[in-house]
Design a protein around this motif. Structure first.
Motif, short mmCIF file in Angstrom:
data_model
loop_
_atom_site.label_atom_id
_atom_site.label_comp_id
_atom_site.label_asym_id
_atom_site.label_seq_id
_atom_site.Cartn_x
_atom_site.Cartn_y
_atom_site.Cartn_z
N ASP A 1 -6.56 4.94 8.00
CA ASP A 1 -6.14 4.15 6.84
C ASP A 1 -5.84 2.72 7.23
O ASP A 1 -6.20 1.76 6.53
CB ASP A 1 -4.90 4.78 6.19
CG ASP A 1 -5.19 6.08 5.47
OD1 ASP A 1 -6.37 6.30 5.10
OD2 ASP A 1 -4.26 6.88 5.28
N TRP B 1 0.83 -1.21 0.00
CA TRP B 1 0.00 0.00 0.00
C TRP B 1 0.87 1.26 0.00
O TRP B 1 0.54 2.24 -0.68
CB TRP B 1 -0.90 -0.05 1.22
CG TRP B 1 -1.83 1.12 1.38
CD1 TRP B 1 -3.02 1.32 0.76
CD2 TRP B 1 -1.64 2.25 2.24
NE1 TRP B 1 -3.60 2.51 1.17
CE2 TRP B 1 -2.76 3.09 2.08
CE3 TRP B 1 -0.64 2.63 3.14
CZ2 TRP B 1 -2.90 4.29 2.79
CZ3 TRP B 1 -0.78 3.81 3.84
CH2 TRP B 1 -1.90 4.62 3.66
N LYS B 2 1.97 1.24 0.74
CA LYS B 2 2.83 2.42 0.84
C LYS B 2 3.75 2.59 -0.37
O LYS B 2 3.95 3.70 -0.86
CB LYS B 2 3.70 2.33 2.12
CG LYS B 2 2.94 2.56 3.41
CD LYS B 2 3.82 2.38 4.63
CE LYS B 2 4.86 3.49 4.76
NZ LYS B 2 4.26 4.79 5.11
N MET C 1 -2.81 -1.39 -5.83
CA MET C 1 -4.06 -1.42 -5.09
C MET C 1 -5.27 -1.01 -5.94
O MET C 1 -6.41 -1.28 -5.57
CB MET C 1 -3.98 -0.51 -3.86
CG MET C 1 -2.91 -0.93 -2.86
SD MET C 1 -3.07 -2.66 -2.39
CE MET C 1 -2.47 -2.63 -0.71
N VAL D 1 -8.87 -1.90 -3.83
CA VAL D 1 -9.55 -0.81 -3.12
C VAL D 1 -11.06 -1.00 -3.09
O VAL D 1 -11.75 -0.36 -2.29
CB VAL D 1 -9.21 0.57 -3.75
CG1 VAL D 1 -7.74 0.88 -3.58
CG2 VAL D 1 -9.63 0.63 -5.21
N TYR E 1 3.74 0.58 -3.43
CA TYR E 1 3.22 0.26 -4.76
C TYR E 1 1.72 0.59 -4.82
O TYR E 1 0.88 -0.29 -5.04
CB TYR E 1 3.44 -1.21 -5.09
CG TYR E 1 4.87 -1.67 -4.98
CD1 TYR E 1 5.82 -1.31 -5.92
CD2 TYR E 1 5.27 -2.50 -3.93
CE1 TYR E 1 7.14 -1.73 -5.82
CE2 TYR E 1 6.58 -2.94 -3.81
CZ TYR E 1 7.50 -2.55 -4.76
OH TYR E 1 8.81 -2.98 -4.66
N PRO E 2 1.35 1.84 -4.63
CA PRO E 2 -0.08 2.18 -4.59
C PRO E 2 -0.84 1.83 -5.86
O PRO E 2 -2.05 1.57 -5.79
CB PRO E 2 -0.06 3.70 -4.34
CG PRO E 2 1.30 4.16 -4.76
CD PRO E 2 2.23 3.03 -4.47
N LYS E 3 -0.14 1.78 -7.00
CA LYS E 3 -0.84 1.43 -8.24
C LYS E 3 -1.39 0.01 -8.20
O LYS E 3 -2.41 -0.29 -8.84
CB LYS E 3 0.11 1.60 -9.44
CG LYS E 3 0.40 3.05 -9.80
CD LYS E 3 1.26 3.14 -11.05
CE LYS E 3 1.52 4.59 -11.43
NZ LYS E 3 2.37 4.69 -12.65
#
Length: 358
Positions: free
Chosen positions: A157, A98-99, A105, A119, A101-103
């Motif tokens: 979060d 999550w921190k 998610m 998500v 590699y946000p893509k």
């Protein structure tokens, strides 16, 4: 929509996030979960083990490059906080992805009826806050411990992520249906529950397939599998579903009155104990008894029943008890529905002297 028949693969997918159980570290590859000798340790943290460079590189790029330094010798305190706790390790990997590699998610995963991303997964955060004080305490304890490790995350979060992992994680099972790890399978998360399912999940390493076990039209009957142990009595199933998923099951089996007349969980344990003690004749008798009652619980082919029959067939063949022959006929038919010819269980049976092929 789609018409499915027994043996059809409804969904095949790999995990977005996965980790091996602590009890299997060193025995299985931390990336592909295959059990083999001669595993190679990560040269940096010396905590995880891999088949070869290919598996190590895949896991490195997946997430291990960010957890590796947390397990290195100079941060030894991080190891007992995470490596010995299977649940916490899965949360750590989720948090790191999550921190960093946000893509990932928001990337869509193809499902049998469309697409879904991480998500979009259900989280039940408000239910956890209102109804599950033990889970909530665990979440806040993780926030504290992760901050001790230098990983800072907003409380809101984290609770959202905590709810998503709690609600959507799968137990990854070996060929004998024992838990060896856990993972988040986004494409597998679209399936709802029934205690009388028309499909079942089956693992081969970290690959997940959802396979149809009866004929149905998804326009009239959506694919459904079970979230709980179908061998357990109705009261236990209902309590587990309410505690973990916050709903009361109203499937045909739960609404009806027919239940198995015997405690299959206890019978399974007795079967296992006799196998471990190598008391083969008694084990075969218990296996035969259990299969009779399994059929009350599983009216269609199921991985549980297939594995139980496979174990009884191997023992019956070994002790030359001819009663295994009718079971072998059913095994030949059912394993193609529940596992398929490419599955490790099918290939392992072919590799023995059990006459699986005609």
């Amino acid at each position: 929509m789609v018409k499915f028949k027994p043996g059809d693969v409804i969904t095949e997918c790999y995990p977005l996030i996965h980790c091996l159980n602590a009890s299997s570290i060193g025995e299985r590859c931390d990336y592909c979960f295959m059990k083999r000798s001669g595993l190679k340790k990560c040269s940096k943290c010396k905590s995880l083990h891999y088949c070869d460079a290919q598996c190590q590189v895949k896991d490195w790029h997946n997430v291990h490059k960010h957890e590796c330094k947390l397990f290195s010798d100079d941060l030894i305190r991080s190891k007992p906080l995470v490596l010995g706790n299977d649940c916490r390790r899965l949360f750590l990997r989720t948090l790191l992805i999550w921190k960093h590699y946000p893509k990932k998610m928001v990337e869509p995963h193809k499902t049998y009826n469309g697409e879904r991303s991480f998500v979009q997964l259900m989280n039940h955060t408000q239910d956890i806050i209102a109804k599950s004080p033990t889970k909530l305490f665990s979440a806040y304890r993780m926030i504290h411990d992760f901050r001790e490790m230098g990983i800072i995350i907003d409380e809101k979060d984290f609770l959202h992520l905590f709810g998503q992992v709690n609600t959507n994680s799968f137990n990854i099972l070996d060929v004998d249906l024992n838990s060896i790890g856990a993972g988040i399978y986004v494409a597998g998360s679209v399936f709802d529950h029934s205690c009388l399912p028309n499909s079942f999940p089956i693992f081969d390493g970290i690959k997940l397939q959802i396979r149809a076990v009866k004929e149905f039209d998804s326009e009239e009957e959506p694919p459904l599998f079970t979230y709980t142990d179908l061998k357990a009595p109705k009261e236990e199933r209902q309590a587990r579903l309410l505690e973990d998923y916050y709903f009361v099951c109203k499937c045909p089996r739960c609404e009806g009155s027919e239940e198995s007349s015997i405690d299959l969980v206890k019978l399974d344990k007795k079967f296992d104990d006799l196998i471990n003690a190598k008391v083969w004749t008694a084990a075969f008798e218990i296996g035969m008894t259990s299969i009779t009652h399994y059929k009350e619980v599983y009216p269609y082919p199921s991985p549980d029943l297939t594995v139980q029959i496979a174990r009884a067939v191997k023992i019956g063949h070994m002790i030359a008890d001819s009663r295994y022959v009718p079971l072998l006929v059913k095994l030949r038919r059912d394993i193609l529905v529940t596992h398929g010819e490419e599955h490790s269980l099918y290939r392992s049976l072919i590799g023995t002297n059990v006459p699986l092929e005609k």
